[in-house]
Scaffold this motif. Sequence first.
Motif, PDB file in Angstrom:
ATOM      1  N   PHE A  17       0.279  -1.003  -0.175  1.00 28.37           N
ATOM      2  CA  PHE A  17       0.172   0.139   0.484  1.00 28.37           C
ATOM      3  C   PHE A  17       0.526   1.515   0.164  1.00 28.37           C
ATOM      4  N   SER A  18       2.359   1.152   0.016  1.00 31.03           N
ATOM      5  CA  SER A  18       2.832   2.636   0.482  1.00 31.03           C
ATOM      6  C   SER A  18       3.082   2.902  -1.511  1.00 31.03           C
ATOM      7  N   PRO A  19       3.357   2.134  -2.112  1.00 33.20           N
ATOM      8  CA  PRO A  19       3.656   2.666  -3.379  1.00 33.20           C
ATOM      9  C   PRO A  19       2.031   3.070  -4.230  1.00 33.20           C
ATOM     10  N   THR A  37      -5.190  11.530  -0.502  1.00 29.67           N
ATOM     11  CA  THR A  37      -4.866  10.945   0.297  1.00 29.67           C
ATOM     12  C   THR A  37      -5.513  10.762   1.605  1.00 29.67           C
ATOM     13  N   ALA A  38      -5.973  11.825   1.967  1.00 22.83           N
ATOM     14  CA  ALA A  38      -7.196  11.291   3.224  1.00 22.83           C
ATOM     15  C   ALA A  38      -7.750  10.008   2.651  1.00 22.83           C
ATOM     16  N   GLU A  39      -8.633  10.070   1.646  1.00 22.44           N
ATOM     17  CA  GLU A  39      -9.821   9.044   1.594  1.00 22.44           C
ATOM     18  C   GLU A  39      -8.542   8.015   1.619  1.00 22.44           C
ATOM     19  N   VAL A  40      -7.893   7.884   0.741  1.00 25.65           N
ATOM     20  CA  VAL A  40      -6.715   6.790   0.733  1.00 25.65           C
ATOM     21  C   VAL A  40      -6.851   5.826   2.084  1.00 25.65           C
ATOM     22  N   VAL A  41      -5.533   6.864   2.423  1.00 23.16           N
ATOM     23  CA  VAL A  41      -5.347   6.756   4.350  1.00 23.16           C
ATOM     24  C   VAL A  41      -6.605   6.145   5.110  1.00 23.16           C
ATOM     25  N   LEU A  42      -7.794   6.796   5.212  1.00 25.70           N
ATOM     26  CA  LEU A  42      -9.161   6.706   5.720  1.00 25.70           C
ATOM     27  C   LEU A  42      -9.810   5.488   5.262  1.00 25.70           C
ATOM     28  N   GLY A  43      -9.560   5.516   4.036  1.00 26.35           N
ATOM     29  CA  GLY A  43     -10.042   4.048   3.138  1.00 26.35           C
ATOM     30  C   GLY A  43      -9.503   1.870   3.518  1.00 26.35           C
ATOM     31  N   VAL A  44      -8.490   2.754   3.898  1.00 22.83           N
ATOM     32  CA  VAL A  44      -7.899   1.646   3.835  1.00 22.83           C
ATOM     33  C   VAL A  44      -7.524   1.272   5.625  1.00 22.83           C
ATOM     34  N   LEU A  45      -7.452   2.090   6.556  1.00 19.55           N
ATOM     35  CA  LEU A  45      -8.205   1.864   8.056  1.00 19.55           C
ATOM     36  C   LEU A  45      -8.966   2.180   8.344  1.00 19.55           C
ATOM     37  N   VAL A  46     -10.533   2.381   7.799  1.00 15.58           N
ATOM     38  CA  VAL A  46     -11.983   1.333   7.903  1.00 15.58           C
ATOM     39  C   VAL A  46     -11.578   0.163   7.156  1.00 15.58           C
ATOM     40  N   ALA A  47     -10.795  -0.675   6.043  1.00 18.79           N
ATOM     41  CA  ALA A  47     -11.100  -1.855   5.657  1.00 18.79           C
ATOM     42  C   ALA A  47     -10.761  -2.507   6.310  1.00 18.79           C
ATOM     43  N   GLU A  48      -9.482  -1.942   6.724  1.00 15.81           N
ATOM     44  CA  GLU A  48      -9.190  -2.888   8.258  1.00 15.81           C
ATOM     45  C   GLU A  48      -9.306  -2.528   8.935  1.00 15.81           C
ATOM     46  N   GLY A 106      -0.662  -2.836  10.220  1.00 18.42           N
ATOM     47  CA  GLY A 106       0.869  -2.264   9.003  1.00 18.42           C
ATOM     48  C   GLY A 106       0.088  -1.439   7.868  1.00 18.42           C
ATOM     49  N   ARG A 107      -0.882  -1.847   7.148  1.00 22.16           N
ATOM     50  CA  ARG A 107      -1.540  -1.544   5.504  1.00 22.16           C
ATOM     51  C   ARG A 107      -1.891  -0.221   6.351  1.00 22.16           C
ATOM     52  N   PHE A 108      -2.046   0.331   6.748  1.00 19.77           N
ATOM     53  CA  PHE A 108      -2.861   1.910   7.244  1.00 19.77           C
ATOM     54  C   PHE A 108      -1.646   2.507   7.793  1.00 19.77           C
ATOM     55  N   VAL A 109      -0.677   1.793   8.362  1.00 18.90           N
ATOM     56  CA  VAL A 109       0.853   2.798   8.103  1.00 18.90           C
ATOM     57  C   VAL A 109       1.764   2.976   6.944  1.00 18.90           C
ATOM     58  N   ALA A 111      -0.224   2.946   3.601  1.00 18.20           N
ATOM     59  CA  ALA A 111      -0.785   3.728   3.178  1.00 18.20           C
ATOM     60  C   ALA A 111      -0.086   4.671   3.125  1.00 18.20           C
ATOM     61  N   LEU A 112      -0.504   5.202   4.847  1.00 14.14           N
ATOM     62  CA  LEU A 112      -0.217   6.369   5.412  1.00 14.14           C
ATOM     63  C   LEU A 112       2.072   7.341   4.644  1.00 14.14           C
ATOM     64  N   ILE A 113       2.369   6.754   4.935  1.00 14.03           N
ATOM     65  CA  ILE A 113       3.533   6.440   4.251  1.00 14.03           C
ATOM     66  C   ILE A 113       3.507   7.288   3.045  1.00 14.03           C
ATOM     67  N   GLY A 114       3.069   5.911   2.252  1.00 13.44           N
ATOM     68  CA  GLY A 114       2.679   6.956   0.591  1.00 13.44           C
ATOM     69  C   GLY A 114       2.176   8.065   0.576  1.00 13.44           C
ATOM     70  N   GLY A 115       1.183   8.624   1.372  1.00 16.76           N
ATOM     71  CA  GLY A 115       0.215   9.164   1.038  1.00 16.76           C
ATOM     72  C   GLY A 115       1.353  10.968   1.145  1.00 16.76           C
ATOM     73  N   VAL A 116       2.189  10.255   2.387  1.00 17.09           N
ATOM     74  CA  VAL A 116       3.008  11.568   2.966  1.00 17.09           C
ATOM     75  C   VAL A 116       4.161  11.533   1.607  1.00 17.09           C
ATOM     76  N   VAL A 117       4.387  10.458   1.463  1.00 23.28           N
ATOM     77  CA  VAL A 117       5.761  10.719   0.471  1.00 23.28           C
ATOM     78  C   VAL A 117       4.978  11.337  -1.053  1.00 23.28           C
ATOM     79  N   ALA A 118       3.908  10.783  -1.526  1.00 22.30           N
ATOM     80  CA  ALA A 118       3.508  11.574  -3.000  1.00 22.30           C
ATOM     81  C   ALA A 118       2.872  13.508  -2.122  1.00 22.30           C
ATOM     82  N   LEU A 119       2.764  13.568  -1.112  1.00 17.30           N
ATOM     83  CA  LEU A 119       2.006  14.918  -1.169  1.00 17.30           C
ATOM     84  C   LEU A 119       3.841  15.902  -0.816  1.00 17.30           C
TER      85      LEU A 119
END
Length: 137
Positions: A17-19, A37-48, A106-109, A111-119
């Motif tokens: 989920f990072s890349p 970024t918020a949509e992706v990270v929160l979506g992964v968190l809810v699903a997780e 971990g998958r939430f983390v 996704a968060l790393i990927g979103g922050v790196v992209a921003l």
Amino acid sequence: MAWIIATRVAGHPLPFFSPAAALNVLTQARGRRIRRTAEVVLGVLVAELVVQALGPCTTSTVLVVVLLTVTPAVAVGASSVSTVQATLCALYLAVVSPPNETLVPGRFVDALIGGVVALVTSQVLNVRRPLVPLAGH
């Protein structure tokens, strides 16, 4: 970069989920990247959280994950592409990838790393050309 940070800093062996999150965010226009970024990270968190609560790969888990992914996406006016991408990520969490039993998923983390790196990457790349938005290119 997101993969490297997730593997070496966070210690995750396969941070899919990072890349994926980074690419998802970077495909958006400049003014939409924070929201994405918020949509992706929160979506992964809810699903997780749903997968951890219900268990992976059951019909009820898949149904709940899809409903909890599609409903908020449609409610906030996400595009159809965003809704499909979020749902596919959620389905991946529920069906393909087994959950881990940690307090912070971990998958939430990842996704968060990927979103922050992209921003950060998008801001660094745009610093070189600060007048482009004003010129209309």
